[in-house]
Design a protein around this motif. Sequence first.
Motif, PDB file in Angstrom:
ATOM      1  N   TYR A 120       0.824  -1.040  -0.153  1.00  0.00           N
ATOM      2  CA  TYR A 120      -0.058  -0.067   0.087  1.00  0.00           C
ATOM      3  C   TYR A 120       0.932   1.160   0.216  1.00  0.00           C
ATOM      4  O   TYR A 120       1.938   1.326   0.682  1.00  0.00           O
ATOM      5  CB  TYR A 120      -1.165   0.132   1.256  1.00  0.00           C
ATOM      6  CG  TYR A 120      -2.007  -1.153   1.226  1.00  0.00           C
ATOM      7  CD1 TYR A 120      -3.357  -1.002   0.618  1.00  0.00           C
ATOM      8  CD2 TYR A 120      -1.429  -2.267   1.689  1.00  0.00           C
ATOM      9  CE1 TYR A 120      -4.046  -2.027   0.750  1.00  0.00           C
ATOM     10  CE2 TYR A 120      -2.616  -3.356   1.731  1.00  0.00           C
ATOM     11  CZ  TYR A 120      -3.736  -3.360   1.186  1.00  0.00           C
ATOM     12  OH  TYR A 120      -4.610  -4.296   0.992  1.00  0.00           O
ATOM     13  N   LYS A 147       0.474  -2.280   5.376  1.00  0.00           N
ATOM     14  CA  LYS A 147      -0.405  -1.179   5.431  1.00  0.00           C
ATOM     15  C   LYS A 147      -0.009  -0.191   6.361  1.00  0.00           C
ATOM     16  O   LYS A 147      -0.290  -0.716   7.533  1.00  0.00           O
ATOM     17  CB  LYS A 147      -1.692  -1.723   5.440  1.00  0.00           C
ATOM     18  CG  LYS A 147      -2.591  -0.655   4.709  1.00  0.00           C
ATOM     19  CD  LYS A 147      -4.348  -0.956   4.603  1.00  0.00           C
ATOM     20  CE  LYS A 147      -5.129  -0.181   4.237  1.00  0.00           C
ATOM     21  NZ  LYS A 147      -6.545  -0.567   4.037  1.00  0.00           N
ATOM     22  N   SER A 156      -3.651   2.240  -3.427  1.00  0.00           N
ATOM     23  CA  SER A 156      -2.561   1.483  -4.388  1.00  0.00           C
ATOM     24  C   SER A 156      -1.682   2.594  -5.069  1.00  0.00           C
ATOM     25  O   SER A 156      -2.418   3.357  -5.832  1.00  0.00           O
ATOM     26  CB  SER A 156      -3.433   0.557  -5.213  1.00  0.00           C
ATOM     27  OG  SER A 156      -2.391  -0.109  -6.180  1.00  0.00           O
ATOM     28  N   TRP A 200       1.321  -3.967  -7.100  1.00  0.00           N
ATOM     29  CA  TRP A 200       0.246  -2.851  -7.498  1.00  0.00           C
ATOM     30  C   TRP A 200      -0.462  -3.283  -8.676  1.00  0.00           C
ATOM     31  O   TRP A 200       0.041  -4.189  -9.686  1.00  0.00           O
ATOM     32  CB  TRP A 200       1.061  -1.611  -7.968  1.00  0.00           C
ATOM     33  CG  TRP A 200       2.344  -1.306  -6.938  1.00  0.00           C
ATOM     34  CD1 TRP A 200       3.586  -1.487  -7.150  1.00  0.00           C
ATOM     35  CD2 TRP A 200       2.232  -0.872  -5.589  1.00  0.00           C
ATOM     36  NE1 TRP A 200       4.276  -0.927  -6.277  1.00  0.00           N
ATOM     37  CE2 TRP A 200       3.152  -0.501  -5.307  1.00  0.00           C
ATOM     38  CE3 TRP A 200       0.971  -0.618  -4.750  1.00  0.00           C
ATOM     39  CZ2 TRP A 200       3.709  -0.271  -4.127  1.00  0.00           C
ATOM     40  CZ3 TRP A 200       1.463  -0.329  -3.552  1.00  0.00           C
ATOM     41  CH2 TRP A 200       2.608   0.056  -3.152  1.00  0.00           C
TER      42      TRP A 200
END
Length: 325
Positions: free
Chosen positions: A43, A90, A108, A314
Amino acid sequence: MGRFRKHLCRLVLDYVDQRYSKELGDHWPTIREVLTDPGLWQYAVLLNNYQNTVETEKHLLTLGYHILSNGNCSNNGEQIKCYINGKPGKFPSQRHQTGKIKDYYILSASSLLPVLTLDVKDGEMVLDMCAAPGGKSVAILQYASPGLLHCNEPDAHRSMWLRKTLESFVPPSHMNVLSTSQLDGRLIGKLYASSYDKVGIVLPYCSNDRSSLFSSDVESAKSRISQKKSLPIIQTELLRSAINALRPGGTLVYSTCTLSKAENSDVISNILNFCSDVTPLDLSHMANALSHEFRFAEQVPHGLLVLPDKGKSWGPMFVSKLIKK
């Protein structure tokens, strides 16, 4: 990670296995592994330029994050401060608090590609046709100072989400450049014909390969699979509307979060066959500039396709750019 795995929908997985093993060949096993294992997901952290984020930046650097460089692939891109980490994980999100502006937005990194590709200039009239949950609208405001940013979202629930996001990231002093609406995007081309310099269409109306794999409702999964054949029709209608909303010389970006050729390059091909007033723009410079951060598929007609990979998890994200003659 285990709580995600038990929600992996076997019905959807079997469907995408059959579909993408043919379309993507030897690339599919690695992509499949990343998509089905949230423990591999990465992330990004998009800092809010309306806030003083020096301490947040320092903290991110101590955690091993680095700034996503656009490699000069767009004019104003360096104004966007987006931090990424090569490792999964994250950064904690910030809660929405009425009257308080957040310091950063979690997303993202591939979600910034449509914004970089759109390349908004100061003072331009801009339409974000399918704007919820609002991350790309926020990123546009980090990238430039448009004369107007029209954020449209037809779904009532998602529209509320959009407005909450904008309130969380844009101070009241800058709200005057924003307008929101809850219109069917297919009508905007008629209602706002030749009104915008730039139009972004980042579609929620796509197969959304990553999230669809984790449907716990089998009946809903069956329904979505049966609806997939109609998605390119809706996507083409939205794209036609976006072209109508553009001023001559204006540009639009069409983007999805699916690997599906039928929803990506085939939609663009269909538009080019029937709309003589638009032409695709070459994005190879962007792929070259960002290849160190993203894995791009080779030889994708009319655009770029980000393929999820280990350490570069990603996407998927398809991006295409058209200019109106």
